[in-house]
Write an enzyme that holds these catalytic residues in place. Sequence first.
Site, PDB file in Angstrom:
ATOM      1  N   HIS A 192     -13.766   3.179   8.614  1.00  0.00           N
ATOM      2  CA  HIS A 192     -13.003   1.996   8.204  1.00  0.00           C
ATOM      3  C   HIS A 192     -13.557   1.396   6.906  1.00  0.00           C
ATOM      4  O   HIS A 192     -13.930   0.221   6.836  1.00  0.00           O
ATOM      5  CB  HIS A 192     -12.998   0.941   9.317  1.00  0.00           C
ATOM      6  CG  HIS A 192     -11.829  -0.007   9.199  1.00  0.00           C
ATOM      7  ND1 HIS A 192     -11.250  -0.612  10.282  1.00  0.00           N
ATOM      8  CD2 HIS A 192     -11.126  -0.452   8.113  1.00  0.00           C
ATOM      9  CE1 HIS A 192     -10.260  -1.401   9.886  1.00  0.00           C
ATOM     10  NE2 HIS A 192     -10.164  -1.310   8.568  1.00  0.00           N
ATOM     11  N   ILE A 226       0.836  -1.198   0.000  1.00  0.00           N
ATOM     12  CA  ILE A 226       0.000   0.000   0.000  1.00  0.00           C
ATOM     13  C   ILE A 226       0.875   1.254   0.000  1.00  0.00           C
ATOM     14  O   ILE A 226       0.626   2.202  -0.758  1.00  0.00           O
ATOM     15  CB  ILE A 226      -0.963   0.006   1.191  1.00  0.00           C
ATOM     16  CG1 ILE A 226      -1.955  -1.157   1.079  1.00  0.00           C
ATOM     17  CG2 ILE A 226      -1.721   1.332   1.265  1.00  0.00           C
ATOM     18  CD1 ILE A 226      -2.856  -1.322   2.286  1.00  0.00           C
ATOM     19  N   SER A 275      -4.338   2.736   8.392  1.00  0.00           N
ATOM     20  CA  SER A 275      -3.763   1.431   8.716  1.00  0.00           C
ATOM     21  C   SER A 275      -4.555   0.762   9.834  1.00  0.00           C
ATOM     22  O   SER A 275      -5.504   0.015   9.574  1.00  0.00           O
ATOM     23  CB  SER A 275      -2.282   1.565   9.082  1.00  0.00           C
ATOM     24  OG  SER A 275      -2.105   2.448  10.186  1.00  0.00           O
ATOM     25  N   ARG A 276      -4.197   1.031  11.083  1.00  0.00           N
ATOM     26  CA  ARG A 276      -4.921   0.512  12.244  1.00  0.00           C
ATOM     27  C   ARG A 276      -5.011   1.629  13.282  1.00  0.00           C
ATOM     28  O   ARG A 276      -4.048   2.367  13.504  1.00  0.00           O
ATOM     29  CB  ARG A 276      -4.205  -0.710  12.841  1.00  0.00           C
ATOM     30  CG  ARG A 276      -4.332  -1.985  12.002  1.00  0.00           C
ATOM     31  CD  ARG A 276      -5.765  -2.503  11.996  1.00  0.00           C
ATOM     32  NE  ARG A 276      -5.903  -3.749  11.243  1.00  0.00           N
ATOM     33  CZ  ARG A 276      -6.234  -3.816   9.956  1.00  0.00           C
ATOM     34  NH1 ARG A 276      -6.446  -2.686   9.284  1.00  0.00           N
ATOM     35  NH2 ARG A 276      -6.366  -4.972   9.352  1.00  0.00           N
ATOM     36  N   ASP A 328      -9.303   6.820   8.742  1.00  0.00           N
ATOM     37  CA  ASP A 328     -10.285   5.805   8.349  1.00  0.00           C
ATOM     38  C   ASP A 328     -10.415   4.741   9.428  1.00  0.00           C
ATOM     39  O   ASP A 328     -11.237   3.826   9.296  1.00  0.00           O
ATOM     40  CB  ASP A 328      -9.875   5.151   7.021  1.00  0.00           C
ATOM     41  CG  ASP A 328     -10.944   4.210   6.488  1.00  0.00           C
ATOM     42  OD1 ASP A 328     -12.104   4.641   6.369  1.00  0.00           O
ATOM     43  OD2 ASP A 328     -10.627   3.028   6.209  1.00  0.00           O
ATOM     44  N   CYS A 343       1.729   1.093   8.313  1.00  0.00           N
ATOM     45  CA  CYS A 343       2.439   0.007   8.993  1.00  0.00           C
ATOM     46  C   CYS A 343       1.437  -0.890   9.712  1.00  0.00           C
ATOM     47  O   CYS A 343       0.337  -0.452  10.063  1.00  0.00           O
ATOM     48  CB  CYS A 343       3.448   0.568   9.989  1.00  0.00           C
ATOM     49  SG  CYS A 343       2.736   1.686  11.202  1.00  0.00           S
ATOM     50  N   PRO A 344       1.784  -2.155   9.942  1.00  0.00           N
ATOM     51  CA  PRO A 344       0.899  -3.046  10.698  1.00  0.00           C
ATOM     52  C   PRO A 344       0.870  -2.659  12.167  1.00  0.00           C
ATOM     53  O   PRO A 344       1.772  -1.965  12.655  1.00  0.00           O
ATOM     54  CB  PRO A 344       1.535  -4.422  10.496  1.00  0.00           C
ATOM     55  CG  PRO A 344       2.988  -4.127  10.267  1.00  0.00           C
ATOM     56  CD  PRO A 344       3.021  -2.830   9.512  1.00  0.00           C
ATOM     57  N   GLU A 402     -13.514  -0.002  17.341  1.00  0.00           N
ATOM     58  CA  GLU A 402     -14.456  -0.008  16.230  1.00  0.00           C
ATOM     59  C   GLU A 402     -15.545  -1.062  16.455  1.00  0.00           C
ATOM     60  O   GLU A 402     -15.213  -2.195  16.790  1.00  0.00           O
ATOM     61  CB  GLU A 402     -13.723  -0.277  14.911  1.00  0.00           C
ATOM     62  CG  GLU A 402     -12.680   0.778  14.586  1.00  0.00           C
ATOM     63  CD  GLU A 402     -11.854   0.464  13.344  1.00  0.00           C
ATOM     64  OE1 GLU A 402     -11.067   1.336  12.926  1.00  0.00           O
ATOM     65  OE2 GLU A 402     -11.975  -0.660  12.811  1.00  0.00           O
TER      66      GLU A 402
END
Length: 326
Positions: free
Chosen positions: A293, A158, A244-245, A269, A216-217, A274
Amino acid sequence: MKIVILDAETLTINNDIDFSIFNVYGDVTIYPFTTDEQVAERIRDADIVLCNKSPMNRKNLSQAKNLKYIGLFATGYNNIDLEYTREKHITVCNAGSYSTEAVAQHVFALILHYYNTIDRYNEFVKKEGWIHTDKFSPFMEMKEIYGKTIGIIGYGSIGKKVAQIAKAFGMHVLAYSRSLLQEKNSDENNPTMREDVQYVDIDVLLNSSDIVTMHCPLNKDSEGMCNKTFFAKMKKESLFINTSRGGVVNEKDLVEALNNNIIAGAALDVVCKEPMAPDCPLLDAKNIVITPHVAWAPLETRTRLMKIVSENLKKWLAETPINVIE
């Protein structure tokens, strides 16, 4: 094989996705949604579980004595207790790279929304502002993204797609990747420029970028990395983006950075919890745009996701697994 799909409704709108693709692999039971408390009972007799965000923790998994395979309708796997699955030799496969194009597209939707103030113009026109003005172009503050510097943290598929689009817009691209920096530092002859992208350490990126975007994760190293110190290193006029997260951001620190003009704006996002909690601190922030999201969710992307998850399962059954989370 007894196959259980736990959260089908997280992947479809008005039944626009066909889950019958999995019928060839076994007896499929589909649940639209599954609460955390329902997971253990619903997977108790399953050989295979396919899920998106349902928690596959030790408590839920411990009663699933037949479970051999977990297939994720996602790239991220932080909802999986990998220590337990390794201990019990349960194969876990994710769907890497299915959403690359869609997420990169969403990043630039957020950037262009911010730089072109689309919502403010739309509201102005809908409230008859353009009717009741003498100006043929009643413009507000806008910026070009041409010539701006975008800093990309996390340079996987990405991040690279974002860089490609940024270059098409005439932007300068900085990238931070721990693995690439380690590779560069281990070889003095290794160039810091590749494909017209400059690889820098994170402080240089934050100090130099007009836009900082996270790719990044979420892991123990990245959790909460976007904190008070992080935002203080960014340019005052910069835009922060996270697709990402949510867990990579300290939300209270981001609110403080926005409300105290430490940075100019943010576009997210994802959030830490969530669906969003009623007391989410981000709701009190100024100059922020939040989407729920959905960067990954175009129909084409979700259709591609189904094919990847199906192929993962097919390969595992053939004893040639792919996309395995080790």
